[in-house]
Design a protein around this motif. Structure first.
Motif, short mmCIF file in Angstrom:
data_model
loop_
_atom_site.label_atom_id
_atom_site.label_comp_id
_atom_site.label_asym_id
_atom_site.label_seq_id
_atom_site.Cartn_x
_atom_site.Cartn_y
_atom_site.Cartn_z
N PRO A 56 13.97 65.24 -17.41
CA PRO A 56 13.45 64.54 -18.29
C PRO A 56 13.97 63.01 -18.52
O PRO A 56 13.48 62.00 -18.77
N ASP A 57 15.36 62.92 -18.12
CA ASP A 57 16.00 61.57 -18.38
C ASP A 57 16.07 60.75 -17.11
O ASP A 57 16.86 59.86 -16.97
N ASP A 58 15.43 61.34 -16.04
CA ASP A 58 15.38 60.59 -14.74
C ASP A 58 14.60 59.41 -14.99
O ASP A 58 13.49 59.47 -15.75
N LEU A 59 14.77 58.19 -14.13
CA LEU A 59 14.01 57.30 -14.09
C LEU A 59 13.53 57.17 -12.50
O LEU A 59 14.43 57.25 -11.70
N LEU A 60 12.24 57.06 -12.28
CA LEU A 60 11.76 57.24 -10.96
C LEU A 60 11.23 55.63 -10.70
O LEU A 60 10.48 55.37 -11.38
N ILE A 61 11.59 55.00 -9.42
CA ILE A 61 11.11 53.85 -9.04
C ILE A 61 9.99 54.35 -7.82
O ILE A 61 10.84 54.40 -6.87
N ALA A 62 8.65 53.99 -8.04
CA ALA A 62 7.89 54.36 -7.05
C ALA A 62 7.18 53.23 -6.44
O ALA A 62 6.84 52.36 -7.30
N LYS A 125 14.55 56.94 -6.41
CA LYS A 125 13.26 56.25 -5.55
C LYS A 125 12.34 56.92 -4.84
O LYS A 125 12.98 57.92 -3.99
N THR A 126 11.35 56.60 -4.76
CA THR A 126 10.36 57.26 -3.78
C THR A 126 9.26 56.39 -3.31
O THR A 126 8.85 55.53 -3.89
N HIS A 127 8.66 56.69 -1.99
CA HIS A 127 7.42 55.81 -1.38
C HIS A 127 6.12 56.82 -1.67
O HIS A 127 5.33 56.70 -1.02
N LEU A 128 6.34 58.16 -2.19
CA LEU A 128 5.37 59.21 -1.93
C LEU A 128 4.17 58.69 -2.92
O LEU A 128 4.00 57.99 -3.64
N PRO A 129 2.94 58.74 -2.08
CA PRO A 129 1.66 58.51 -2.91
C PRO A 129 1.43 59.46 -3.88
O PRO A 129 2.22 60.71 -4.09
N VAL A 130 0.59 59.05 -5.03
CA VAL A 130 0.80 60.14 -6.42
C VAL A 130 0.60 61.30 -6.11
O VAL A 130 1.21 62.27 -7.07
N GLY A 197 -4.22 55.02 -6.48
CA GLY A 197 -3.84 56.40 -6.85
C GLY A 197 -3.09 56.27 -7.90
O GLY A 197 -3.20 56.93 -9.14
N TRP A 198 -1.70 55.51 -7.70
CA TRP A 198 -0.69 55.33 -9.03
C TRP A 198 -1.48 54.70 -10.11
O TRP A 198 -1.33 54.86 -11.25
N TRP A 199 -2.53 53.62 -9.69
CA TRP A 199 -3.06 52.99 -10.82
C TRP A 199 -3.76 53.92 -11.91
O TRP A 199 -3.96 53.82 -13.09
N ASP A 200 -4.70 54.76 -11.15
CA ASP A 200 -5.56 55.84 -12.00
C ASP A 200 -4.90 56.63 -12.82
O ASP A 200 -5.26 57.12 -13.79
N VAL A 201 -3.52 56.81 -12.61
CA VAL A 201 -2.80 57.93 -13.38
C VAL A 201 -1.81 57.15 -14.62
O VAL A 201 -1.21 57.56 -15.19
N LYS A 202 -2.00 55.83 -14.41
CA LYS A 202 -0.66 55.27 -15.19
C LYS A 202 -0.89 55.17 -16.75
O LYS A 202 0.12 55.29 -17.39
N ASP A 203 -2.11 55.39 -16.96
CA ASP A 203 -2.11 55.61 -18.69
C ASP A 203 -1.96 57.02 -19.09
O ASP A 203 -1.93 57.26 -20.36
N GLN A 204 -1.84 57.71 -18.28
CA GLN A 204 -1.90 59.39 -18.57
C GLN A 204 -0.31 59.90 -18.59
O GLN A 204 0.04 60.89 -18.95
N HIS A 205 0.73 58.98 -17.96
CA HIS A 205 1.99 59.21 -18.18
C HIS A 205 3.04 58.21 -18.62
O HIS A 205 2.36 57.25 -18.76
N ARG A 206 4.12 58.45 -18.74
CA ARG A 206 5.11 57.17 -18.91
C ARG A 206 5.52 56.57 -17.73
O ARG A 206 6.20 56.76 -16.87
N ILE A 207 4.43 55.57 -17.25
CA ILE A 207 4.45 54.89 -16.04
C ILE A 207 4.26 53.21 -16.55
O ILE A 207 3.28 52.98 -17.17
N LEU A 208 5.36 52.69 -16.14
CA LEU A 208 5.09 50.97 -16.04
C LEU A 208 4.47 50.55 -14.90
O LEU A 208 5.39 50.81 -13.81
#
Ligand SMILES: Nc1ncnc2c1ncn2[C@@H]1O[C@H](COP(=O)(O)O)[C@@H](OP(=O)(O)O)[C@H]1O
Ligand SMILES: O=[N+]([O-])c1ccc(OS(=O)(=O)O)cc1
Length: 314
Positions: A56-62, A125-130, A197-208
Motif C-alpha cells: 500500500p505504501d509503494d509509489l509507482l512511477i509508470a 518504476k515500470t513501463h508496462l501498459p496498464v 490505457g492509463w488515461w482511461d483508468v486515471k480517475d478510478q485509482h490513486r493516479i496522478l
C-alpha cells in the motif's frame, strides 16, 4: 546499493563489464507477451513479474519509455528527501527505484530482486501498459504517477536511446523505426494504447497523470502537484532547490541520474547521451515533412475516440 561483497550477493548493473559480456550477449532477443513486445529475458520472467507483490505504501512511477521517467524519479526522490541533494546521490537512479519488469542475466540484479530486497516505503518504476500491471498494485491501492509525452518526441528519444543502449533492439534507420513505432512493434508495445490505457483508468485509482510538456513549461507548478499527491509539505526554498537540481542541465552533469556510470558496452553515450536534448518539439529536427504528415494521419486514426490531447511543442 548492491555490490560484490559476498559471493552470493547479486551484482549491480554497472558491474556488467566485469562479466566480459559481448554486445551479442546484450542485444536482446525479443518475444511477445499478450501482444506486447518484450525482451526474451522479461518474457521468461513474466509469471514472476505478474505475481509481484506491491504494498500500500509503494509509489509507482509508470511511463511509456522515454517519456521523462528519470526526470520524474529525481523530482520524487528530492521531494521525499526534503531537497537533500546528498541523500539523492546515495545511488544510481536504477538502484534507488527498482524497474520492476527489467530482467537481466544472472548474477545481475533484476528489478524484481531489487524491489523485493528494498525496505518500505519503496518507489518503483515500470513501463508496462496498464493491462499488464501486476494486479497487486490495484489490490493494494498503491499510488501511481503516470507521465506521458507527445508521440513524436517520444519516438525520436526512443530511437536515439535504442541506438546507444545495447540492451535494446537495433532500431535501424529513423524511417524504419517510425514504422515500428506506429505498429507498436517496439519494447513495451504501442505508445498509443499505453497513453490511452492509463488515461482511461486515471480517475478510478490513486493516479496522478502528468505530461512532460507541462513539466517543461512550468516545473514549479508540476513539482507542487507531485508534492501534494505525495502529501508532502515543501517550503519555497526546498521547492526552488528541487527545480534547480532536477533541471536538464544539472541532471545532465549528475552521474547518479545520467546513466554514465554504466559501461559503454551497455550504454554508449558517444553515440547519443542519455540526457540528450530534453526539449519539446525536437522531433522537427528529424522528421521530414512527408514523414510528419503521414505520421499525423495515422495518429488521428489511432487516437480517434480519446479525449486526451498532447502538445508537440511548447
Ligand atoms: N531534467 C530533465 N528535463 C527535461 N528532460 C529530461 C530531464 N531528464 C531527462 N530528460 C529527458 O527525458 C528523456 C528520457 O526519458 P526516460 O527517463 O523516460 O528514459 C530524454 O529525452 P530526449 O532524448 O528527448 O532528450 C531525456 O533527455
Ligand atoms: O538501466 N537499465 O537497465 C535500463 C535503463 C533504462 C532502460 O530503458 S528506459 O526506457 O527505461 O530508459 C532500460 C534499461
Amino acid at each position: 546499493m548492491c555490490n560484490l561483497s559476498s559471493p552470493h550477493s547479486k551484482m549491480s548493473l554497472e558491474k556488467m563489464k566485469d562479466l566480459h559480456l559481448g554486445e551479442q550477449d546484450l542485444q536482446p532477443e525479443t518475444r511477445e507477451v499478450n501482444g506486447i513486445l518484450m525482451s526474451k529475458l522479461m518474457s521468461d520472467n513474466w509469471d514472476k513479474i505478474w505475481n509481484f507483490q506491491a504494498k500500500p505504501d509503494d509509489l509507482l512511477i509508470a511511463t511509456y519509455a522515454k517519456a521523462g521517467t528519470t526526470w520524474t524519479q529525481e523530482i520524487v526522490d528530492m521531494i521525499q528527501n526534503d531537497g537533500d541533494v546528498q541523500k539523492c546521490q546515495r545511488a544510481n537512479t536504477y538502484d534507488r527505484h527498482p524497474f520492476i519488469e527489467w530482467t537481466l542475466p544472472p548474477p545481475l540484479n533484476s528489478g524484481l530482486d531489487l524491489a523485493n530486497k528494498m525496505p518500505s516505503p519503496r518507489t518503483l518504476k515500470t513501463h508496462l501498459p496498464v493491462h499488464m500491471l501486476p494486479p497487486s498494485f490495484w489490490k493494494e491501492n498503491s499510488k501511481i504517477i503516470y507521465v506521458a509525452r507527445n508521440a513524436k518526441d517520444c519516438l525520436v528519444s526512443y530511437y536515439y536511446f535504442s541506438r546507444m543502449n545495447k540492451m535494446l533492439p537495433d532500431p535501424g534507420t529513423l524511417g524504419e523505426y517510425i514504422e515500428q513505432f506506429k505498429a507498436g512493434k517496439v519494447l513495451w508495445g504501442s505508445w498509443y494504447d499505453h497513453v490511452k490505457g492509463w488515461w482511461d483508468v486515471k480517475d478510478q485509482h490513486r493516479i496522478l497523470y502528468l505530461f512532460y510538456e507541462d513539466m517543461k513549461e512550468d516545473p514549479k507548478r508540476e513539482i507542487k502537484k507531485i508534492a501534494k499527491f505525495l502529501e508532502k509539505d515543501i517550503s519555497e526554498e526546498v521547492l526552488n532547490k528541487i527545480i534547480y537540481h532536477t533541471s536538464f542541465d544539472v541532471m545532465k552533469e549528475n552521474p547518479m541520474a545520467n546513466y554514465t556510470t554504466l559501461p559503454s558496452s551497455i550504454m554508449d553515450h558517444s553515440i547519443s547521451p542519455f540526457m540528450r536534448k530534453g526539449m519539446p518539439g525536437d522531433w522537427k529536427n528529424y522528421f521530414t515533412v512527408a514523414q510528419s504528415e503521414d505520421f499525423d494521419e495515422d495518429y488521428r486514426r489511432k487516437m480517434a475516440g480519446s479525449n486526451i490531447t498532447f502538445r508537440t511543442e511548447i
